[in-house]
Design a protein around this motif. Structure first.
Motif, PDB file in Angstrom:
ATOM      1  N   ASP A 118      -6.600   4.497  14.898  1.00 35.24           N
ATOM      2  CA  ASP A 118      -5.959   5.661  15.513  1.00 35.24           C
ATOM      3  C   ASP A 118      -6.072   6.903  14.644  1.00 35.24           C
ATOM      4  OD1 ASP A 118      -5.283   4.174  17.706  1.00 35.24           O
ATOM      5  OD2 ASP A 118      -3.193   3.857  17.115  1.00 35.24           O
ATOM      6  N   ASP A 119      -6.210   6.723  13.329  1.00 31.61           N
ATOM      7  CA  ASP A 119      -6.310   7.867  12.417  1.00 31.61           C
ATOM      8  C   ASP A 119      -7.630   8.616  12.546  1.00 31.61           C
ATOM      9  OD1 ASP A 119      -3.782   7.435  11.399  1.00 31.61           O
ATOM     10  OD2 ASP A 119      -4.489   6.219   9.706  1.00 31.61           O
ATOM     11  N   ASN A 152     -13.975  11.265  17.053  1.00 30.58           N
ATOM     12  CA  ASN A 152     -13.152  12.260  17.744  1.00 30.58           C
ATOM     13  C   ASN A 152     -13.992  13.292  18.496  1.00 30.58           C
ATOM     14  OD1 ASN A 152     -10.502  12.894  18.396  1.00 30.58           O
ATOM     15  ND2 ASN A 152     -10.354  14.471  16.835  1.00 30.58           N
ATOM     16  N   ARG A 154     -11.267   1.560   7.573  1.00 34.10           N
ATOM     17  CA  ARG A 154     -11.028   1.872   6.154  1.00 34.10           C
ATOM     18  C   ARG A 154     -12.295   1.665   5.331  1.00 34.10           C
ATOM     19  NH1 ARG A 154      -6.108  -0.819   7.384  1.00 34.10           N
ATOM     20  NH2 ARG A 154      -6.826  -2.778   6.424  1.00 34.10           N
ATOM     21  N   ASP A 160      -6.230   8.875   3.647  1.00 40.25           N
ATOM     22  CA  ASP A 160      -5.354   9.116   4.793  1.00 40.25           C
ATOM     23  C   ASP A 160      -5.778   8.418   6.078  1.00 40.25           C
ATOM     24  OD1 ASP A 160      -3.837  10.810   3.187  1.00 40.25           O
ATOM     25  OD2 ASP A 160      -5.097  12.546   3.660  1.00 40.25           O
ATOM     26  N   VAL A 161      -7.036   8.028   6.196  1.00 35.58           N
ATOM     27  CA  VAL A 161      -7.483   7.340   7.407  1.00 35.58           C
ATOM     28  C   VAL A 161      -7.369   5.839   7.152  1.00 35.58           C
ATOM     29  CG1 VAL A 161      -9.393   6.986   9.018  1.00 35.58           C
ATOM     30  CG2 VAL A 161      -8.996   9.243   8.023  1.00 35.58           C
ATOM     31  N   LYS A 162      -6.274   5.271   7.634  1.00 35.88           N
ATOM     32  CA  LYS A 162      -5.965   3.870   7.364  1.00 35.88           C
ATOM     33  C   LYS A 162      -6.085   2.975   8.591  1.00 35.88           C
ATOM     34  CE  LYS A 162      -4.919   4.451   3.037  1.00 35.88           C
ATOM     35  NZ  LYS A 162      -5.814   3.874   1.983  1.00 35.88           N
ATOM     36  N   SER A 163      -6.268   3.584   9.756  1.00 32.46           N
ATOM     37  CA  SER A 163      -6.322   2.799  10.988  1.00 32.46           C
ATOM     38  C   SER A 163      -7.297   3.440  11.960  1.00 32.46           C
ATOM     39  CB  SER A 163      -4.938   2.725  11.635  1.00 32.46           C
ATOM     40  OG  SER A 163      -4.563   4.006  12.136  1.00 32.46           O
ATOM     41  N   ASP A 182      -8.861  -1.811  12.098  1.00 28.96           N
ATOM     42  CA  ASP A 182      -8.305  -0.942  11.059  1.00 28.96           C
ATOM     43  C   ASP A 182      -8.994  -1.181   9.715  1.00 28.96           C
ATOM     44  OD1 ASP A 182      -6.593   0.051  12.960  1.00 28.96           O
ATOM     45  OD2 ASP A 182      -4.881  -1.164  12.345  1.00 28.96           O
ATOM     46  N   LEU A 189      -7.614  12.285  13.327  1.00 26.27           N
ATOM     47  CA  LEU A 189      -7.414  13.350  12.334  1.00 26.27           C
ATOM     48  C   LEU A 189      -8.649  14.228  12.194  1.00 26.27           C
ATOM     49  CD1 LEU A 189      -5.655  11.307   9.486  1.00 26.27           C
ATOM     50  CD2 LEU A 189      -4.575  13.011  10.988  1.00 26.27           C
TER      51      LEU A 189
END
Length: 367
Positions: free
Chosen positions: A60-61, A327, A25, A55-58, A21, A64
């Motif tokens: 898993d993000d 992604n 970041r 907004d992308v903090k991990s 994470d 997005l």
């Protein structure tokens, strides 16, 4: 003042897995800071409905992000180079996808990343018992294909020299699409004929080959004898090897030769490696170079991960100073398995291509 992105500076052989994470970041700060990001992502950020740095903090993000891989068919490759790497970065190459699903996509690679992924791959080879200091023979694509460059680096750093048999996967796929199966078979036999000459005359200790070509090689008793006499390890990849064939090669055809698989593509600038310690009857499980390369196995209808042990579509992420490509929905189905402790994302097994992808029929051919 630019953000602190030192979390991206992971040693080649860290004592423990870095925090995924924190790594993600730092990557968002690097790729979306006007001073360090690439022209492509700085421009593309304006159309996103979220702020990557906020907004992308991990890990898993990363889900997005939209899948932008298709845009890399036309984006000028210079626009992918992060400004933070300077005006003359150490370019290792510009690489293209295999063209299985239409016009090729392009990415760039610098020497730092090539050194990292080679060192990681070499460590995997060591874990599987590949001998060091031997001559290699590779039946792999070259030219714009990343796997050819990785072969060269692996042969040079893990072995001594690499003998090459060039393979043009696009030509084979074109022949198959046109119904010219006899011509594609003749081309594949031409590749094996060339490999036979090298095996007969050179001291080859490691063989890199695709499963369809390994199958053709195994039909020739004289070449099976040569491999069993000379070759101590076989690295396969490019297309998938079914469980029955893998078991047969490991136990009967090449019983004294290490058999090791890898899975990946140009869009992640790398590979996932077969997990060490698997038995002859175990499925072939692939682990990624986390946190740089990670997989998720999802239900494409919902975008959510499938439960462990179930099948879904593979999503690939590449996150490094060199490149950001998150992604990316791939053309492959796989069984989702747990990654080794401390690694981000999923492990995968039982890889198989979908029949159609991006409105194109998927043709694998010999690669």
């Amino acid at each position: 003042m630019p953000a602190d992105t030192t979390a991206l500076d992971i040693p080649l052989h860290p004592e423990r897995q870095p925090d995924a994470d924190a790594f993600v970041r730092a990557a968002m700060d690097w790729h979306f800071d006007p001073e360090t990001g690439s022209p492509f992502w700085l421009r593309r950020a304006k159309s996103l409905d979220f702020d990557p740095r906020a907004d992308v903090k991990s890990h898993d993000d990363l889900a997005l992000f939209p899948n932008v891989a298709g845009e890399l068919r036309t984006v000028p490759v210079a626009d992918l180079v992060p400004r933070g790497l300077g005006s003359r970065p150490a370019v290792a190459g510009v690489f293209e996808s295999g063209g299985t699903t239409g016009a090729p996509k392009r990415v760039w690679c610098d020497q730092d990343w090539l050194d990292r992924v080679t060192a990681w791959s070499n460590a995997n080879l060591d874990a599987h018992g590949f001998p060091r200091g031997r001559e290699w023979l590779g039946l792999t694509p070259s030219g714009p294909h990343f796997v050819g460059r990785l072969f060269e680096e692996s042969a040079r750093t893990h072995g001594t020299v690499g003998h090459r048999i060039d393979l043009d996967p696009r030509w084979v796929k074109k022949l198959i699409a046109a119904g010219k199966r006899d011509a594609s078979d003749a081309y594949a036999e031409h590749l094996i004929d060339q490999a036979a000459e090298v095996l007969r005359t050179q001291d080859i200790g490691v063989l890199t080959i695709t499963p369809p070509l390994l199958e053709r090689l195994a039909r020739r008793e004289d070449l099976v004898d040569l491999v069993n006499r000379k070759v101590r390890a076989i690295r396969w990849g490019g297309t998938q090897l079914d469980a029955e064939s893998r078991h047969l090669y490991r136990t009967e055809v090449f019983p004294d030769t290490v058999l090791y698989g890898h899975y990946g593509n140009t869009m992640i600038l790398g590979i996932a490696g077969e997990r060490a310690g698997l038995g002859d009857d175990d499925p072939c499980v692939f682990d990624t170079y986390s946190p740089y390369i990670t997989f998720s196995v999802i239900d494409p209808a919902t975008g959510r991960r499938v439960p462990y042990g179930e099948r879904g579509r593979v999503v690939m992420n590449h996150v490094s100073r060199t490149l950001l490509l998150p992604n990316n929905l791939e053309r492959d189905l796989a069984t989702r398995l747990a990654a080794p402790e401390g690694r981000a994302g999923d492990a995968v097994a039982d890889i198989a291509p979908v029949a159609e992808f991006e409105e194109e029929t998927v043709i694998e051919g010999v690669y």
